[in-house]
Scaffold this motif. Structure first.
Motif, PDB file in Angstrom:
ATOM      1  N   SER A  35       0.819  -1.214   0.000  1.00 22.62           N
ATOM      2  CA  SER A  35       0.000   0.000   0.000  1.00 22.62           C
ATOM      3  C   SER A  35       0.852   1.263   0.000  1.00 22.62           C
ATOM      4  O   SER A  35       0.390   2.329  -0.387  1.00 22.62           O
ATOM      5  N   ASP A  36       2.102   1.134   0.428  1.00 22.41           N
ATOM      6  CA  ASP A  36       3.061   2.239   0.371  1.00 22.41           C
ATOM      7  C   ASP A  36       3.842   2.110  -0.925  1.00 22.41           C
ATOM      8  O   ASP A  36       4.617   1.167  -1.102  1.00 22.41           O
ATOM      9  N   SER A  37       3.661   3.035  -1.853  1.00 27.74           N
ATOM     10  CA  SER A  37       4.283   2.910  -3.178  1.00 27.74           C
ATOM     11  C   SER A  37       5.808   2.974  -3.123  1.00 27.74           C
ATOM     12  O   SER A  37       6.488   2.356  -3.950  1.00 27.74           O
ATOM     13  N   ASP A  38       6.356   3.708  -2.165  1.00 28.21           N
ATOM     14  CA  ASP A  38       7.818   3.746  -2.034  1.00 28.21           C
ATOM     15  C   ASP A  38       8.360   2.368  -1.657  1.00 28.21           C
ATOM     16  O   ASP A  38       9.372   1.909  -2.194  1.00 28.21           O
ATOM     17  N   ARG A  39       7.672   1.712  -0.729  1.00 27.89           N
ATOM     18  CA  ARG A  39       8.097   0.364  -0.338  1.00 27.89           C
ATOM     19  C   ARG A  39       7.918  -0.612  -1.504  1.00 27.89           C
ATOM     20  O   ARG A  39       8.769  -1.474  -1.754  1.00 27.89           O
ATOM     21  N   ALA A  40       6.804  -0.468  -2.219  1.00 25.57           N
ATOM     22  CA  ALA A  40       6.555  -1.347  -3.363  1.00 25.57           C
ATOM     23  C   ALA A  40       7.646  -1.193  -4.422  1.00 25.57           C
ATOM     24  O   ALA A  40       8.162  -2.181  -4.951  1.00 25.57           O
ATOM     25  N   CYS A  41       8.012   0.049  -4.702  1.00 32.49           N
ATOM     26  CA  CYS A  41       9.042   0.298  -5.715  1.00 32.49           C
ATOM     27  C   CYS A  41      10.397  -0.267  -5.281  1.00 32.49           C
ATOM     28  O   CYS A  41      11.156  -0.794  -6.107  1.00 32.49           O
ATOM     29  N   GLN A  42      10.697  -0.156  -4.001  1.00 32.62           N
ATOM     30  CA  GLN A  42      11.957  -0.730  -3.513  1.00 32.62           C
ATOM     31  C   GLN A  42      11.943  -2.251  -3.658  1.00 32.62           C
ATOM     32  O   GLN A  42      12.936  -2.868  -4.065  1.00 32.62           O
ATOM     33  N   LYS A  43      10.819  -2.869  -3.342  1.00 33.13           N
ATOM     34  CA  LYS A  43      10.698  -4.328  -3.511  1.00 33.13           C
ATOM     35  C   LYS A  43      10.860  -4.720  -4.984  1.00 33.13           C
ATOM     36  O   LYS A  43      11.515  -5.721  -5.306  1.00 33.13           O
TER      37      LYS A  43
END
Length: 447
Positions: A35-43
């Protein structure tokens, strides 16, 4: 191994433009949803750079060991509209930038999957992704985008068809070449290793290695040896040649997947041309007996070519997939370019040809003042061919600002150049503005 066959393959590589067109690693990003796009992009970045870390290295090792050129190294990922929908972001450009950074980090040529599947309707992530396409392509170098607007099972989403015509025009205003990285599909497939339409489907394994073979020059050379023979002999010659080419692709694909420790996916046995002399699908059709591609008989010759390629490939490999057939881009193929410049090959004839081969109206350059509704109507026509014939079709059309029929646009590299082709001036706007959905054909009900 038979020495004669070895030398035959060596000659194909040295003199007939035989290559492995692409090794493409498909990577699922479903476990990167956040749900956090920054975390998603890092993943996303971490997974791509980990899984594809050795893709280019292994491909180069195999080029050296087997002496087979591998023209492109690529990655496909799960459609980003599915991955980013959980974030609630108002645009998905940061996801595209992340894909671009990851692609550069591992050294691949292109990465596909900035995609949406809207053949029956939109989910919120689809709407955001489609609106993000122009800015996403502006801010990236290696990202490819695709949108599936129809299928035999569901019909054609005419609201999406209308919107994609508008997106193409938005791209034109930013940089017309960006439309070379955007494909609008009907019946998009989940294991396509070719760009710009490749993405990694949700039914695929976590990571898979797909390869795309090509060899228009090899097929033409084989046909030169059977001049004047019946069409039965022509078809058999193409089939036998496709068998040899596909065997090579399967060998490299299986070895690459083994070294990378990932599943071997499919061999896509499409005939994909380049601007290089002797690497033309059009020249194959002319070798069959046409004075020029685009004249009467072109569709029949192409139908036979496409079918024979598939028959030979299926015998050579247990896992054939992707698009598998003949690409007929207006650019990239020297014979197609020449026929278009002479006015022999038209958009209408290309549309007829796509009823019997792979893809569709591919890399078509049109006048810069072409209305969005006309682009949408071209997309609708191609989607209808795909829907009714239960096959994949697509549109990659490039309006060029300030250019008209008689001019051309230079793409560079594998894309070559394209003469500007005329389109019909009569408006399709009233039809396109109706929106809604063209229902699925009666033969779609096969449960």
């Amino acid at each position: 191994m038979d020495l004669r066959r070895i030398m035959e393959t060596v000659n194909m590589i040295d003199n007939e433009n035989l290559d492995l067109r692409t090794t493409t690693m498909g990577i699922s990003l479903l476990d990167c949803i956040d749900s956090d796009s920054d975390r998603a992009c890092q993943k996303i970045y971490d997974k791509i750079t980990t899984k594809a870390e050795n893709l280019v290295k292994v491909a180069r090792e195999l080029e050296t060991e087997y002496g087979i050129p591998i023209a492109n190294k690529r990655i496909t990922v799960t459609p980003i509209s599915l991955i980013a929908a959980a974030s609630g972001d108002s645009d998905y450009v940061k996801y595209a930038v992340t894909l671009d950074k990851a692609a550069k980090a591992v050294g691949v040529d292109l990465i596909g999957g900035f995609s949406a599947l809207v053949h029956k309707g939109y989910q919120n992530g689809d709407r955001v992704l489609i609106k993000s396409i122009p800015q996403a392509l502006k801010e990236t170098e290696r990202v490819c985008s695709s949108v599936n607007v129809g299928s035999t099972r569901s019909g054609i989403n005419m609201d999406a068809v209308k919107e994609m015509g508008q997106i193409v025009i938005e791209n034109e205003k930013i940089n017309p070449l960006n439309n070379g990285n955007l494909v609008i599909f009907c019946n998009a497939v989940e294991d396509n290793p070719f760009m710009a339409g490749g993405f990694h489907g949700v039914g695929e394994s976590d990571v898979a290695l797909n390869v795309g073979v090509s060899g228009p020059g090899v097929v033409k050379t084989a046909l030169e040896k059977v001049k004047g023979a019946s069409m039965d002999v022509v078809a058999e010659t193409i089939k036998q040649t496709a068998f040899k080419v596909t065997r090579m692709g399967q060998l490299v694909g299986q070895e690459a997947s083994k070294r990378l420790g990932v599943d071997f996916g499919i061999v896509d046995l499409s005939l994909a041309p380049t601007p290089a002399q002797g690497d033309s699908v059009a020249n194959i059709l002319e070798e069959i007996g046409l004075e020029s591609v685009g004249t009467h008989g072109t569709t029949a010759a192409l139908a036979m070519l496409n079918d024979a390629v598939k028959k030979g490939g299926i015998m050579a490999c247990s896992h054939v997939g992707g698009l598998s057939g003949a690409f007929i881009p207006e650019s990239e193929d020297a014979g197609m370019i020449a026929a278009a410049e002479k006015g022999i090959l038209t958009v209408d004839k290309l549309e007829a040809m796509t009823a019997v081969c792979s893809v569709g109206l591919d890399m078509i350059a049109v006048p810069g003042d072409t209305p969005a509704e006309t682009i949408s109507a071209m997309i609708a026509d191609e989607a209808a061919i795909g829907m009714i014939n239960n096959k994949t079709t697509a549109v990659r059309v490039i309006p060029v600002p300030g250019k008209d029929v008689g001019d051309s646009i230079e793409f560079g590299g594998l894309f070559g150049y394209a003469p500007i082709m005329p389109v019909h001036k009569e408006s399709s706007a009233a039809m396109i503005n109706r929106g809604g959905r063209i229902p699925a054909p009666v033969h779609s009900f096969k449960n």
